[in-house]
Scaffold this motif. Structure first.
Motif, PDB file in Angstrom:
ATOM      1  N   PRO A 152      69.182  32.385  70.566  1.00  0.00           N
ATOM      2  CA  PRO A 152      69.997  33.399  71.235  1.00  0.00           C
ATOM      3  C   PRO A 152      70.383  34.491  70.239  1.00  0.00           C
ATOM      4  CG  PRO A 152      71.365  31.527  70.707  1.00  0.00           C
ATOM      5  CD  PRO A 152      69.945  31.158  70.330  1.00  0.00           C
ATOM      6  N   THR A 153      70.764  35.633  70.753  1.00  0.00           N
ATOM      7  CA  THR A 153      71.137  36.773  69.920  1.00  0.00           C
ATOM      8  C   THR A 153      72.185  36.385  68.880  1.00  0.00           C
ATOM      9  OG1 THR A 153      70.675  38.229  71.781  1.00  0.00           O
ATOM     10  CG2 THR A 153      71.997  39.144  70.003  1.00  0.00           C
ATOM     11  N   LEU A 154      73.126  35.553  69.259  1.00  0.00           N
ATOM     12  CA  LEU A 154      74.215  35.141  68.375  1.00  0.00           C
ATOM     13  C   LEU A 154      73.727  34.414  67.120  1.00  0.00           C
ATOM     14  CD1 LEU A 154      77.331  35.291  68.575  1.00  0.00           C
ATOM     15  CD2 LEU A 154      77.270  32.990  69.498  1.00  0.00           C
ATOM     16  N   ASN A 161      73.699  24.771  74.219  1.00  0.00           N
ATOM     17  CA  ASN A 161      72.836  24.011  75.122  1.00  0.00           C
ATOM     18  C   ASN A 161      71.425  24.113  74.576  1.00  0.00           C
ATOM     19  OD1 ASN A 161      74.843  23.328  77.085  1.00  0.00           O
ATOM     20  ND2 ASN A 161      74.758  25.433  77.796  1.00  0.00           N
ATOM     21  N   VAL A 162      70.719  22.997  74.563  1.00  0.00           N
ATOM     22  CA  VAL A 162      69.363  22.969  74.028  1.00  0.00           C
ATOM     23  C   VAL A 162      68.439  22.408  75.097  1.00  0.00           C
ATOM     24  CG1 VAL A 162      67.869  22.080  72.191  1.00  0.00           C
ATOM     25  CG2 VAL A 162      70.256  22.648  71.687  1.00  0.00           C
ATOM     26  N   TYR A 163      67.331  23.095  75.285  1.00  0.00           N
ATOM     27  CA  TYR A 163      66.356  22.691  76.293  1.00  0.00           C
ATOM     28  C   TYR A 163      65.006  22.430  75.646  1.00  0.00           C
ATOM     29  CZ  TYR A 163      69.754  24.320  79.642  1.00  0.00           C
ATOM     30  OH  TYR A 163      70.906  24.472  80.377  1.00  0.00           O
ATOM     31  N   ASP A 200      67.318  19.977  79.885  1.00  0.00           N
ATOM     32  CA  ASP A 200      68.475  19.928  79.001  1.00  0.00           C
ATOM     33  C   ASP A 200      68.420  18.614  78.213  1.00  0.00           C
ATOM     34  OD1 ASP A 200      71.034  19.718  77.832  1.00  0.00           O
ATOM     35  OD2 ASP A 200      72.004  20.649  79.565  1.00  0.00           O
ATOM     36  N   ILE A 201      68.412  18.705  76.877  1.00  0.00           N
ATOM     37  CA  ILE A 201      68.263  17.485  76.074  1.00  0.00           C
ATOM     38  C   ILE A 201      69.472  16.564  76.183  1.00  0.00           C
ATOM     39  CG2 ILE A 201      66.660  18.594  74.468  1.00  0.00           C
ATOM     40  CD1 ILE A 201      68.998  18.401  72.368  1.00  0.00           C
ATOM     41  N   ARG A 202      70.611  17.058  76.670  1.00  0.00           N
ATOM     42  CA  ARG A 202      71.779  16.190  76.865  1.00  0.00           C
ATOM     43  C   ARG A 202      71.488  15.122  77.910  1.00  0.00           C
ATOM     44  NH1 ARG A 202      76.202  18.369  74.147  1.00  0.00           N
ATOM     45  NH2 ARG A 202      76.112  20.616  73.878  1.00  0.00           N
ATOM     46  N   ASP A 225      53.024  21.468  72.572  1.00  0.00           N
ATOM     47  CA  ASP A 225      53.093  22.444  73.654  1.00  0.00           C
ATOM     48  C   ASP A 225      54.531  22.756  74.061  1.00  0.00           C
ATOM     49  OD1 ASP A 225      50.319  22.650  73.848  1.00  0.00           O
ATOM     50  OD2 ASP A 225      50.197  20.966  75.245  1.00  0.00           O
ATOM     51  N   ASP A 226      55.500  22.064  73.477  1.00  0.00           N
ATOM     52  CA  ASP A 226      56.891  22.235  73.868  1.00  0.00           C
ATOM     53  C   ASP A 226      57.498  23.504  73.289  1.00  0.00           C
ATOM     54  OD1 ASP A 226      56.976  19.895  75.358  1.00  0.00           O
ATOM     55  OD2 ASP A 226      57.701  18.691  73.681  1.00  0.00           O
ATOM     56  N   VAL A 227      58.485  24.020  74.025  1.00  0.00           N
ATOM     57  CA  VAL A 227      59.312  25.130  73.566  1.00  0.00           C
ATOM     58  C   VAL A 227      60.751  24.639  73.580  1.00  0.00           C
ATOM     59  CG1 VAL A 227      60.140  27.461  74.069  1.00  0.00           C
ATOM     60  CG2 VAL A 227      57.734  26.879  74.454  1.00  0.00           C
ATOM     61  N   VAL A 228      61.438  24.805  72.461  1.00  0.00           N
ATOM     62  CA  VAL A 228      62.848  24.437  72.361  1.00  0.00           C
ATOM     63  C   VAL A 228      63.651  25.730  72.459  1.00  0.00           C
ATOM     64  CG1 VAL A 228      64.640  23.458  70.871  1.00  0.00           C
ATOM     65  CG2 VAL A 228      62.367  22.406  70.958  1.00  0.00           C
ATOM     66  N   SER A 229      64.540  25.786  73.449  1.00  0.00           N
ATOM     67  CA  SER A 229      65.382  26.961  73.647  1.00  0.00           C
ATOM     68  C   SER A 229      66.826  26.585  73.382  1.00  0.00           C
ATOM     69  CB  SER A 229      65.264  27.483  75.087  1.00  0.00           C
ATOM     70  OG  SER A 229      63.933  27.848  75.363  1.00  0.00           O
ATOM     71  N   ILE A 230      67.484  27.397  72.577  1.00  0.00           N
ATOM     72  CA  ILE A 230      68.888  27.197  72.249  1.00  0.00           C
ATOM     73  C   ILE A 230      69.676  28.301  72.948  1.00  0.00           C
ATOM     74  CG2 ILE A 230      70.607  27.081  70.413  1.00  0.00           C
ATOM     75  CD1 ILE A 230      68.209  26.368  68.515  1.00  0.00           C
ATOM     76  N   LEU A 231      70.664  27.897  73.743  1.00  0.00           N
ATOM     77  CA  LEU A 231      71.467  28.873  74.481  1.00  0.00           C
ATOM     78  C   LEU A 231      72.942  28.609  74.226  1.00  0.00           C
ATOM     79  CD1 LEU A 231      69.603  28.598  77.890  1.00  0.00           C
ATOM     80  CD2 LEU A 231      69.354  30.404  76.205  1.00  0.00           C
TER      81      LEU A 231
END
Length: 96
Positions: free
Chosen positions: A13-15, A63-65, A70-72, A84-90
């Motif tokens: 994320p931008t932050l 939040n991490v996907y 959602d990995i939670r 092939d996975d993409v990890v997104s942090i929000l």
């Protein structure tokens, strides 16, 4: 099929981008999300405190996907990854 250590795209994320030389996404390696976070922290030390708390658990305000999951609700930091996975942090959003 899950393998041992794989490269994955991590979207930031931008932050958090200032802690990763301004990058919107980076490649990191690991068998699990926790391994990927450790790889990121070794290259971008400022990210470490932003992702996990002093106990080594996922921070409550991120939040991490893995892809769209959602990995939670998976295995949290032990969630396995494939190349092939993409990890997104929000950032977590709180209502009020």
């Amino acid at each position: 099929m899950y393998t041992d250590v794989v490269p994955v795209e991590v979207r930031l994320p931008t932050l958090l981008r200032p802690h990763a030389d301004g990058a919107a996404s980076v490649t990191a390696t690991g068998a699990t999300v926790g391994d990927v976070f450790a790889d990121l922290a070794s290259r971008y030390p400022g990210l470490s405190d932003q992702l996990v708390d002093e106990s080594g658990n996922l921070h409550k305000f991120v939040n991490v996907y893995r892809n769209d999951d959602d990995i939670r609700y998976l295995d949290q930091l032990d969630t396995k990854l494939t190349d092939d996975d993409v990890v997104s942090i929000l950032p977590a959003v709180a209502g009020g």
